[in-house]
Motif scaffolding. Structure first.
Motif, PDB file in Angstrom:
ATOM      1  N   UNK A  21      16.478 -21.425  -2.070  1.00 57.91           N
ATOM      2  CA  UNK A  21      16.661 -20.029  -1.668  1.00 57.91           C
ATOM      3  C   UNK A  21      16.977 -19.135  -2.864  1.00 57.91           C
ATOM      4  N   UNK A  22      17.778 -19.626  -3.788  1.00 59.66           N
ATOM      5  CA  UNK A  22      18.102 -18.868  -4.991  1.00 59.66           C
ATOM      6  C   UNK A  22      16.858 -18.680  -5.856  1.00 59.66           C
ATOM      7  N   UNK A  23      16.078 -19.744  -6.002  1.00 56.58           N
ATOM      8  CA  UNK A  23      14.849 -19.669  -6.786  1.00 56.58           C
ATOM      9  C   UNK A  23      13.868 -18.666  -6.179  1.00 56.58           C
ATOM     10  N   UNK A  24      13.719 -18.718  -4.859  1.00 58.07           N
ATOM     11  CA  UNK A  24      12.824 -17.791  -4.167  1.00 58.07           C
ATOM     12  C   UNK A  24      13.299 -16.345  -4.339  1.00 58.07           C
ATOM     13  N   UNK A  25      14.595 -16.147  -4.226  1.00 49.21           N
ATOM     14  CA  UNK A  25      15.152 -14.803  -4.400  1.00 49.21           C
ATOM     15  C   UNK A  25      14.936 -14.271  -5.802  1.00 49.21           C
ATOM     16  N   UNK A  26      15.108 -15.121  -6.800  1.00 49.44           N
ATOM     17  CA  UNK A  26      14.894 -14.692  -8.182  1.00 49.44           C
ATOM     18  C   UNK A  26      13.432 -14.357  -8.443  1.00 49.44           C
ATOM     19  N   UNK A  27      12.520 -15.145  -7.873  1.00 52.59           N
ATOM     20  CA  UNK A  27      11.092 -14.847  -8.031  1.00 52.59           C
ATOM     21  C   UNK A  27      10.756 -13.514  -7.372  1.00 52.59           C
ATOM     22  N   UNK A  28      11.301 -13.261  -6.192  1.00 53.50           N
ATOM     23  CA  UNK A  28      11.046 -11.999  -5.494  1.00 53.50           C
ATOM     24  C   UNK A  28      11.616 -10.829  -6.283  1.00 53.50           C
ATOM     25  N   UNK A  29      12.794 -11.003  -6.836  1.00 58.94           N
ATOM     26  CA  UNK A  29      13.422  -9.946  -7.629  1.00 58.94           C
ATOM     27  C   UNK A  29      12.600  -9.661  -8.883  1.00 58.94           C
ATOM     28  N   UNK A  30      12.144 -10.719  -9.531  1.00 64.62           N
ATOM     29  CA  UNK A  30      11.342 -10.554 -10.742  1.00 64.62           C
ATOM     30  C   UNK A  30      10.020  -9.858 -10.434  1.00 64.62           C
ATOM     31  N   UNK A  31       9.428 -10.174  -9.287  1.00 62.57           N
ATOM     32  CA  UNK A  31       8.158  -9.583  -8.892  1.00 62.57           C
ATOM     33  C   UNK A  31       8.299  -8.104  -8.577  1.00 62.57           C
ATOM     34  N   UNK A  32       9.341  -7.765  -7.821  1.00 62.58           N
ATOM     35  CA  UNK A  32       9.499  -6.373  -7.404  1.00 62.58           C
ATOM     36  C   UNK A  32      10.318  -5.567  -8.397  1.00 62.58           C
TER      37      UNK A  32
ATOM     38  N   UNK B  64       3.865  -3.099   3.850  1.00 58.51           N
ATOM     39  CA  UNK B  64       5.080  -3.412   3.109  1.00 58.51           C
ATOM     40  C   UNK B  64       5.071  -4.872   2.736  1.00 58.51           C
ATOM     41  N   UNK B  65       5.477  -5.204   1.526  1.00 56.92           N
ATOM     42  CA  UNK B  65       5.518  -6.579   1.043  1.00 56.92           C
ATOM     43  C   UNK B  65       6.963  -6.983   0.904  1.00 56.92           C
ATOM     44  N   UNK B  66       7.293  -8.131   1.469  1.00 56.80           N
ATOM     45  CA  UNK B  66       8.668  -8.625   1.381  1.00 56.80           C
ATOM     46  C   UNK B  66       8.711  -9.886   0.561  1.00 56.80           C
TER      47      UNK B  66
END
Length: 72
Positions: free
Chosen positions: A35-46, A70-72
């Motif tokens: 979950x942390x890895x996914x969150x960091x990837x999403x943060x880096x992307x957006x 909208x992209x989440x």
């Protein structure tokens, strides 16, 4: 692998425990890492949200420039 100790709100702990119980993850540690890895990837992307880029406070055209997409 480095170890990190964090304190999280009870509601997040309950959600993580539920994901493990439902079989989404084998262990609590696996769930937190994924979950942390996914969150960091999403943060880096957006990227971080910066109020200076949107003086109105909200973006009118959606995240991809389309009113209904909208992209989440």
């Amino acid at each position: 692998m480095p170890q990190v100790e964090i304190t999280i709100p009870e509601h997040l702990e309950m959600q993580i425990a539920q994901l493990v119980e439902e079989g989404e993850f084998l262990t609590r540690e696996e769930a937190i890492e994924d979950l942390l890895s996914t969150g960091l990837k999403a943060y880096k992307t957006s990227g971080p949200m910066d109020d200076e880029d949107d003086p109105g406070g909200l973006e009118d055209d959606g995240m991809m420039g389309h009113d209904d997409e909208y992209v989440f």
